[in-house]
Write a protein that holds these residues in place. Structure first.
Motif, PDB file in Angstrom:
ATOM      1  N   ALA A 141       0.831  -1.204   0.000  1.00  0.00           N
ATOM      2  CA  ALA A 141       0.000   0.000   0.000  1.00  0.00           C
ATOM      3  C   ALA A 141       0.869   1.260   0.000  1.00  0.00           C
ATOM      4  N   SER A 142       2.018   1.179   0.647  1.00  0.00           N
ATOM      5  CA  SER A 142       2.918   2.337   0.707  1.00  0.00           C
ATOM      6  C   SER A 142       3.533   2.672  -0.647  1.00  0.00           C
ATOM      7  N   LEU A 143       3.390   1.766  -1.614  1.00  0.00           N
ATOM      8  CA  LEU A 143       3.939   2.001  -2.943  1.00  0.00           C
ATOM      9  C   LEU A 143       3.054   2.926  -3.779  1.00  0.00           C
ATOM     10  N   VAL A 144       1.782   3.002  -3.441  1.00  0.00           N
ATOM     11  CA  VAL A 144       0.817   3.733  -4.281  1.00  0.00           C
ATOM     12  C   VAL A 144       1.228   5.177  -4.547  1.00  0.00           C
ATOM     13  N   PRO A 145       1.737   5.947  -3.545  1.00  0.00           N
ATOM     14  CA  PRO A 145       2.141   7.322  -3.848  1.00  0.00           C
ATOM     15  C   PRO A 145       3.227   7.429  -4.919  1.00  0.00           C
ATOM     16  N   GLN A 146       3.964   6.343  -5.154  1.00  0.00           N
ATOM     17  CA  GLN A 146       5.016   6.364  -6.167  1.00  0.00           C
ATOM     18  C   GLN A 146       4.502   6.000  -7.557  1.00  0.00           C
ATOM     19  N   LEU A 147       3.244   5.617  -7.639  1.00  0.00           N
ATOM     20  CA  LEU A 147       2.653   5.257  -8.923  1.00  0.00           C
ATOM     21  C   LEU A 147       1.942   6.474  -9.503  1.00  0.00           C
ATOM     22  N   ASN A 148       2.282   6.820 -10.723  1.00  0.00           N
ATOM     23  CA  ASN A 148       1.733   8.048 -11.327  1.00  0.00           C
ATOM     24  C   ASN A 148       1.332   7.828 -12.778  1.00  0.00           C
ATOM     25  N   PHE A 149       0.804   6.651 -13.090  1.00  0.00           N
ATOM     26  CA  PHE A 149       0.346   6.400 -14.453  1.00  0.00           C
ATOM     27  C   PHE A 149      -0.926   7.220 -14.718  1.00  0.00           C
ATOM     28  N   PRO A 150      -1.259   7.500 -15.970  1.00  0.00           N
ATOM     29  CA  PRO A 150      -2.345   8.452 -16.281  1.00  0.00           C
ATOM     30  C   PRO A 150      -3.690   8.119 -15.653  1.00  0.00           C
ATOM     31  N   LYS A 151      -4.069   6.835 -15.597  1.00  0.00           N
ATOM     32  CA  LYS A 151      -5.394   6.476 -15.105  1.00  0.00           C
ATOM     33  C   LYS A 151      -5.433   6.238 -13.596  1.00  0.00           C
ATOM     34  N   LYS A 152      -4.368   6.604 -12.904  1.00  0.00           N
ATOM     35  CA  LYS A 152      -4.349   6.387 -11.457  1.00  0.00           C
ATOM     36  C   LYS A 152      -5.503   7.116 -10.764  1.00  0.00           C
ATOM     37  N   VAL A 153      -5.917   8.242 -11.292  1.00  0.00           N
ATOM     38  CA  VAL A 153      -6.953   9.043 -10.640  1.00  0.00           C
ATOM     39  C   VAL A 153      -8.288   8.306 -10.573  1.00  0.00           C
ATOM     40  N   SER A 154      -8.464   7.305 -11.443  1.00  0.00           N
ATOM     41  CA  SER A 154      -9.712   6.547 -11.414  1.00  0.00           C
ATOM     42  C   SER A 154      -9.482   5.060 -11.150  1.00  0.00           C
ATOM     43  N   THR A 155      -8.348   4.749 -10.490  1.00  0.00           N
ATOM     44  CA  THR A 155      -8.018   3.355 -10.169  1.00  0.00           C
ATOM     45  C   THR A 155      -8.094   3.124  -8.671  1.00  0.00           C
ATOM     46  N   ARG A 156      -8.845   2.114  -8.280  1.00  0.00           N
ATOM     47  CA  ARG A 156      -8.929   1.719  -6.874  1.00  0.00           C
ATOM     48  C   ARG A 156      -7.911   0.603  -6.630  1.00  0.00           C
ATOM     49  N   PHE A 157      -7.144   0.743  -5.537  1.00  0.00           N
ATOM     50  CA  PHE A 157      -6.138  -0.260  -5.167  1.00  0.00           C
ATOM     51  C   PHE A 157      -6.655  -1.074  -3.983  1.00  0.00           C
ATOM     52  N   ILE A 158      -6.578  -2.393  -4.098  1.00  0.00           N
ATOM     53  CA  ILE A 158      -7.027  -3.296  -3.042  1.00  0.00           C
ATOM     54  C   ILE A 158      -5.852  -4.190  -2.663  1.00  0.00           C
ATOM     55  N   PHE A 159      -5.494  -4.173  -1.377  1.00  0.00           N
ATOM     56  CA  PHE A 159      -4.368  -4.962  -0.875  1.00  0.00           C
ATOM     57  C   PHE A 159      -4.880  -5.921   0.199  1.00  0.00           C
ATOM     58  N   PRO A 160      -5.224  -7.144  -0.170  1.00  0.00           N
ATOM     59  CA  PRO A 160      -5.776  -8.087   0.814  1.00  0.00           C
ATOM     60  C   PRO A 160      -4.733  -8.549   1.833  1.00  0.00           C
ATOM     61  N   HIS A 161      -5.219  -8.913   3.012  1.00  0.00           N
ATOM     62  CA  HIS A 161      -4.403  -9.545   4.051  1.00  0.00           C
ATOM     63  C   HIS A 161      -4.563 -11.060   3.951  1.00  0.00           C
ATOM     64  N   ALA A 162      -3.459 -11.788   3.912  1.00  0.00           N
ATOM     65  CA  ALA A 162      -3.533 -13.250   3.936  1.00  0.00           C
ATOM     66  C   ALA A 162      -3.923 -13.722   5.332  1.00  0.00           C
ATOM     67  N   PRO A 163      -4.594 -14.873   5.428  1.00  0.00           N
ATOM     68  CA  PRO A 163      -4.865 -15.451   6.748  1.00  0.00           C
ATOM     69  C   PRO A 163      -3.572 -15.959   7.384  1.00  0.00           C
ATOM     70  N   SER A 164      -3.585 -16.161   8.684  1.00  0.00           N
ATOM     71  CA  SER A 164      -2.422 -16.716   9.378  1.00  0.00           C
ATOM     72  C   SER A 164      -2.558 -18.228   9.453  1.00  0.00           C
ATOM     73  N   MET A 165      -1.445 -18.912   9.221  1.00  0.00           N
ATOM     74  CA  MET A 165      -1.442 -20.377   9.248  1.00  0.00           C
ATOM     75  C   MET A 165      -0.031 -20.884   9.546  1.00  0.00           C
ATOM     76  N   PRO A 166       0.104 -22.137   9.996  1.00  0.00           N
ATOM     77  CA  PRO A 166       1.440 -22.706  10.190  1.00  0.00           C
ATOM     78  C   PRO A 166       2.143 -22.887   8.843  1.00  0.00           C
ATOM     79  N   VAL A 167       3.425 -22.561   8.795  1.00  0.00           N
ATOM     80  CA  VAL A 167       4.204 -22.698   7.566  1.00  0.00           C
ATOM     81  C   VAL A 167       5.323 -23.706   7.813  1.00  0.00           C
ATOM     82  N   THR A 168       5.272 -24.815   7.084  1.00  0.00           N
ATOM     83  CA  THR A 168       6.159 -25.951   7.340  1.00  0.00           C
ATOM     84  C   THR A 168       7.630 -25.574   7.253  1.00  0.00           C
TER      85      THR A 168
END
Length: 218
Positions: free
Chosen positions: A33-60
């Motif tokens: 999400a902190s990367l968004v201010p560095q993105l300046n492509f032309p259609k950014k003004v009408s682009t919604r950014f969604i950053f999902p959170h992964a669930p927590s689980m044991p990792v082998t």
């Protein structure tokens, strides 16, 4: 319908495009999400950014330690033996987010999936198996974990794909990124591949290239 919890950055104008961006192992939706201010492509003004959170689980591979993860990684081999069933479940959750964006007025051709490392493996699965054409697939420092099991849908045979990888990546070796390019090309996908002198991270020139690619596909 229930959805993954997400960090959402709204567009300045009414959203007519969306980027759903998945983080890597042990991180969360705030990671990119902190990367968004560095993105300046032309259609950014009408682009919604969604950053999902992964669930927590044991990792082998981490001794069963519970952490945010899109799926379990069973072995640290070059082939990355993973829990395919869990990866597919995570991809199904991404599909629900795509549907939500459509219900909010964004056409499926204006939705981009992006993912870093583990998140990249999930968006390969989610994008290439999706039954409606999407706007693009951006994969960072990742690998095509489900190439042997994926039921690819012809709707996304022409999806724009950009793969980026670091030449000094000691977490996901560049060979895995290059292998993904080969596997996709053999299946008739058109893939752009970009490499950078970096480890398992992002760099400024890469962000410039992402800006240009977003500008082109949107």
């Amino acid at each position: 319908m229930s959805y993954l919890p997400c960090v959402e950055i709204k567009s300045q104008q009414q959203a007519d495009s969306a980027v759903i961006w998945l983080h890597g192992l042990g991180a969360d939706g705030h990671d990119f999400a902190s990367l968004v201010p560095q993105l300046n492509f032309p259609k950014k003004v009408s682009t919604r950014f969604i950053f999902p959170h992964a669930p927590s689980m044991p990792v082998t591979i981490n001794g069963g330690y519970i952490m945010p993860a899109w799926y379990d990684i069973l072995e640290m081999s070059i082939d990355r033996k993973v829990d395919v069933v869990q990866l597919e479940k995570s991809a199904a959750e991404v599909a629900k987010l795509i549907l939500r964006e459509q219900e909010r007025g964004v056409a499926n051709q204006r939705i981009i999936l992006a993912g870093f490392s583990q998140g990249g493996a999930v968006v390969y699965q989610a994008a290439l198996s999706h039954a409606e054409p999407l706007g693009g697939l951006l994969v960072l420092s990742s690998y095509f974990a489900t190439y042997q099991t994926i039921q690819a849908h012809p709707a996304n045979q022409q999806i724009p794909i950009l793969i980026q990888h670091g030449t000094q990546d000691n977490v996901v070796p560049e060979a895995l990124g290059q292998r993904a390019v080969q596997l996709l090309s053999e299946r008739g996908y058109h893939v752009d591949y970009q490499r950078y002198p970096m480890a398992h991270t992002l760099c400024a020139p890469q962000i410039d290239d992402i800006n240009r690619w977003f500008g082109r596909v949107l």
